[in-house]
Design an enzyme around this catalytic site. Sequence first.
Site, PDB file in Angstrom:
ATOM      1  N   GLU A 323       0.803  -1.223   0.000  1.00 42.03           N
ATOM      2  CA  GLU A 323       0.000   0.000   0.000  1.00 42.03           C
ATOM      3  C   GLU A 323       0.834   1.272   0.000  1.00 42.03           C
ATOM      4  O   GLU A 323       0.423   2.301  -0.527  1.00 42.03           O
ATOM      5  CB  GLU A 323      -0.931   0.041   1.233  1.00 42.03           C
ATOM      6  CG  GLU A 323      -1.871  -1.125   1.354  1.00 42.03           C
ATOM      7  CD  GLU A 323      -1.306  -2.238   2.224  1.00 42.03           C
ATOM      8  OE1 GLU A 323      -2.020  -2.686   3.131  1.00 42.03           O
ATOM      9  OE2 GLU A 323      -0.156  -2.632   2.001  1.00 42.03           O
ATOM     10  N   ASP A 365      26.204  16.616 -26.193  1.00 41.68           N
ATOM     11  CA  ASP A 365      26.681  17.537 -27.208  1.00 41.68           C
ATOM     12  C   ASP A 365      28.070  18.001 -26.772  1.00 41.68           C
ATOM     13  O   ASP A 365      28.478  17.789 -25.624  1.00 41.68           O
ATOM     14  CB  ASP A 365      25.701  18.717 -27.310  1.00 41.68           C
ATOM     15  CG  ASP A 365      26.090  19.706 -28.388  1.00 41.68           C
ATOM     16  OD1 ASP A 365      26.597  19.279 -29.431  1.00 41.68           O
ATOM     17  OD2 ASP A 365      25.904  20.915 -28.172  1.00 41.68           O
ATOM     18  N   ASP A 633      22.621  21.795 -24.977  1.00 41.29           N
ATOM     19  CA  ASP A 633      22.360  23.192 -24.622  1.00 41.29           C
ATOM     20  C   ASP A 633      21.698  23.995 -25.729  1.00 41.29           C
ATOM     21  O   ASP A 633      21.404  25.171 -25.537  1.00 41.29           O
ATOM     22  CB  ASP A 633      23.682  23.879 -24.230  1.00 41.29           C
ATOM     23  CG  ASP A 633      24.605  24.081 -25.434  1.00 41.29           C
ATOM     24  OD1 ASP A 633      24.512  23.288 -26.387  1.00 41.29           O
ATOM     25  OD2 ASP A 633      25.401  25.034 -25.414  1.00 41.29           O
ATOM     26  N   ASP A 637      19.624  20.252 -29.921  1.00 38.29           N
ATOM     27  CA  ASP A 637      19.689  19.127 -28.974  1.00 38.29           C
ATOM     28  C   ASP A 637      18.322  18.784 -28.383  1.00 38.29           C
ATOM     29  O   ASP A 637      18.158  17.742 -27.755  1.00 38.29           O
ATOM     30  CB  ASP A 637      20.637  19.457 -27.813  1.00 38.29           C
ATOM     31  CG  ASP A 637      22.054  19.727 -28.276  1.00 38.29           C
ATOM     32  OD1 ASP A 637      22.530  18.969 -29.135  1.00 38.29           O
ATOM     33  OD2 ASP A 637      22.664  20.697 -27.793  1.00 38.29           O
ATOM     34  N   ASN A 701       3.442 -14.522   4.117  1.00 42.37           N
ATOM     35  CA  ASN A 701       2.352 -14.529   5.100  1.00 42.37           C
ATOM     36  C   ASN A 701       1.069 -15.110   4.502  1.00 42.37           C
ATOM     37  O   ASN A 701       0.364 -15.899   5.134  1.00 42.37           O
ATOM     38  CB  ASN A 701       2.078 -13.107   5.596  1.00 42.37           C
ATOM     39  CG  ASN A 701       3.146 -12.650   6.585  1.00 42.37           C
ATOM     40  OD1 ASN A 701       3.901 -13.465   7.105  1.00 42.37           O
ATOM     41  ND2 ASN A 701       3.209 -11.353   6.827  1.00 42.37           N
ATOM     42  N   ASN A 726      -0.392  -4.962   8.621  1.00 41.83           N
ATOM     43  CA  ASN A 726       0.140  -4.283   7.447  1.00 41.83           C
ATOM     44  C   ASN A 726       0.396  -2.807   7.717  1.00 41.83           C
ATOM     45  O   ASN A 726       1.371  -2.238   7.228  1.00 41.83           O
ATOM     46  CB  ASN A 726      -0.810  -4.432   6.252  1.00 41.83           C
ATOM     47  CG  ASN A 726      -0.552  -5.703   5.475  1.00 41.83           C
ATOM     48  OD1 ASN A 726       0.359  -5.779   4.663  1.00 41.83           O
ATOM     49  ND2 ASN A 726      -1.348  -6.731   5.745  1.00 41.83           N
ATOM     50  N   ASP A 730       3.899  -1.066   7.326  1.00 40.25           N
ATOM     51  CA  ASP A 730       4.034   0.029   6.363  1.00 40.25           C
ATOM     52  C   ASP A 730       4.596   1.280   7.026  1.00 40.25           C
ATOM     53  O   ASP A 730       5.436   1.983   6.454  1.00 40.25           O
ATOM     54  CB  ASP A 730       2.682   0.339   5.717  1.00 40.25           C
ATOM     55  CG  ASP A 730       2.262  -0.728   4.712  1.00 40.25           C
ATOM     56  OD1 ASP A 730       3.163  -1.434   4.217  1.00 40.25           O
ATOM     57  OD2 ASP A 730       1.067  -0.845   4.430  1.00 40.25           O
TER      58      ASP A 730
END
Length: 905
Positions: A323, A365, A633, A637, A701, A726, A730
């Site tokens: 979660e 570049d 730059d 590019d 589990n 849980n 968590d």
Amino acid sequence: MAPKKSQAALAAQRAVKVRRRLLNAAQKDPDTLLIQYDTSYEGFDEEKIEDMRDQYGVNAITKAKKETVLKKLFDAFINPFTVVLFVLASVSFVTDFMLPANNKDLTAVIIVMTMITVSGLLRLVQEFRSGKAAEKLTEMVETTVAVQRAYTDEEDEDIQESRREELPLDELVVGDVIYLAAGDMIPADVRILQAKDLFVSQSSLTGESEPVEKFSAPIKGKSRQPLELNNLAFMGSNVVSGSAAALVLAVGDDTSFGQIARQLQEKRPETSFEKGIRSVSWVLIRFMMIMVPVVLFVNGFTKGDWMEALLFGLSIAVGLTPEMLPMIVSANLAKGAVSMSQKQVIVKDLNSIQNFGAMDILCTDKTGTITQDKVILEYHLSIDGEESERVLRHAFLNSYHQTGLKNLMDLSIIQTAGEYEQVGHWKTYQKVDEIPFDFNRRRMSVVVSDQTGKTQLITKGAIEEMLAVSQYAEVGGEVVPVTDEIRENILESCRDYNADGLRILGLAQKTNPSPAGAFSVNDESGMVLMGYLAFLDPPKESAEAAIAALHDFGVDVKVLTGDNDAVTRCVCKQVGIQTDRILLGADVEGMDDRQLRNAVEDVTVFAKLSPQQKVRVVTALRENGHTVGFMGDGINDAAAMRAADVGISVDTAVDIAKESANIILMEKDLMVLEQGVIEGRKIYANIIKYIKMTASSNFGNMFSVLAASAFLPFLPMLPLQILVLNLIYDLSCITIPWDNVDMDYLKKPRAWEASSITKFMLWIGPISSIFDITTYALLFWVICPSIFGGAFATLGAAEQTGFAALFHAGWFVMSLWSQTLVIHMIRTPKIPFIQSRASWQVTGLTTLGIAVGTAFPFVPFISEALGMHRLPAEYFAYLTATILCYMLLVTLIKKLFVRRYGELL
């Protein structure tokens, strides 16, 4: 029926046709071209203009069709990752709100829906921002152009007049004859028909800082690269000097500039991070879809209570899904962004930090990224190749006294001279006159006089032009006539300097030229060539160290530049990049995608590339399985930055490049690249830690629950207990983004691989099940019977309830200890607590989680609410032995897993 081609395929097909049109036009003389396009220097009439517009299109960059709000919302909120969250929200809504008669609670639903909302809104904002680059590019081309047009007399239709007009760019059509002058922006891709000293800056398309001279003569021989041809000019470039007449060959989206704009409007390709998260989400979904029905039916058939089995199955779904994954991912990325901001790095797209760490190839570049994008005077040499202060003095007098705009080379000469003590004396020379620079002569001269009244004409310029006006040369300390041998030696030396990436100017002088007021270009003759001035755009001070550091971390650096190969080779050598093999734009053009995919693996330097060729190289590398970064730059590019997994721009980049980038380096120090890679790999390590340890622990589990459901006369754990278990776990994981990461792990790039999560779950998960089953047996047949005085089946209803409550409490605490301590066990392949220690945040919160959860059965109102019974003291002796055995077995299996698959995480 043939399959319908995609828009991208149609655009690529059209681009090939346009390129052929340009190359064909470059090889024909102007008169033949005018005939081919049915035009003349008189220009088109209105009827012909409409015909050409219908055939070739409008001279406007097409803006991407805006998506509807509904489509944007759908794309932002519907993906495998949010599907998992929607399922969780649905589960919580059913179990916490719809089914309970009392104590209805929407807290969990609100939390999960908040996660979905924040995630979706962040994606919406990012999609909105990505369109800005294309908008900025199209804003650059709002101007007018001088066009020749033919008009019919209103009173007499047989009479036509031709006149030159300033028209908006979108009124241009293919076949128009236009006129260019200094300062004009070229409005379309054109073929030069007439040229007078025409110099064009193409830096926006090629990255070359020096203007390119353009001519009208047809090109001899074949070429595959239009940008390299000196009789073609392109939209977005600028006329530096001179004038020209030109024929329009391509307009709007068909121009090189238009193709860049189109690529900026396209959706970014899916990055390695997005692919990884998507694949992980589907792994979790598949496990959930398999396990939940199995658990539901086993409990329904064995216990007979289908509603309770449904609630338990839904709780299993919650248990199988990490979660906190969205929070862990977001916290990791946000922590990385904050850390990078302290190093003056702006992270525009949080996901890009992880891509930064996964990157195994950085394409960059040259100009302005690994170089300083400025000119320095590298050498001031005599004809014999020895450093000469006298040459520097004369160069200084020439640059210091010119009244025109001082270019970068003049400024670098003055700066270098300023380091010499004699510069104050040099400034005492008086300027008498000057002959300004022009692109036809390609040189400039000043006349100065010293305190004795002696006058000197000092001239600097391109070496060929200087040889043309020099009758003598200073060789071996003597002034000698320039013979063919001396001329060839000088040119050979200059070619050697050029091969090293240096730009060479010649310097000459002439004593006592014409009297003051009578100087002219004619005085630039019979001069004495003194020496050379060698200029270089030097690498950034940190470039070599940064490239070496990246190499140490498993990142190969490849240079992709529009500049020429000689200059590129020189710069690459200075920063430690191999230049054994260089691939040119013409070579790339001649390869199909398969050939290019093979070539890019062995080549580290690509020169004279067009913007589209940069994109092809980046795409080929990604298709080969690499995670690719691109650092640039310039406008040229921008498309390659969008095609890469992570786009990086530098402090001096143009706005369009910064808009296209995911990450912006605000300081010149490139060593921050190393820090970015480390930060990205820490983020990946801590995210994958959470996913693997949580998925494997939950899987173990649930596997245990499935086994227990088959033989226990009651549920092995109540739905509420699973949710609380849980929740504690968590919360213990919240600090994982701040966990330490082993330095060994950071040394090489890591790619997302969902299959490794499955393997990890299958190897590590069942270990906990072994000890869960021993705990079941201990609780069901030893501890619980000893407390309640008999086996479960022999007890009354009240004792059976207490028996089940004690069993639930025992397994809850055991699961909590094993699930939480396993964080320390599998966060590193090393021995935990000894060879590798978790951060104090992780250690502190996991210890707190274990302490709080263990206390639940002993706090009356909590144990009553959760359906638990107080645990006896002897339970903790069994618990300690079980946990120690569990940790030893995990360590053993962990080592076997590493030996089998090469790595743990």
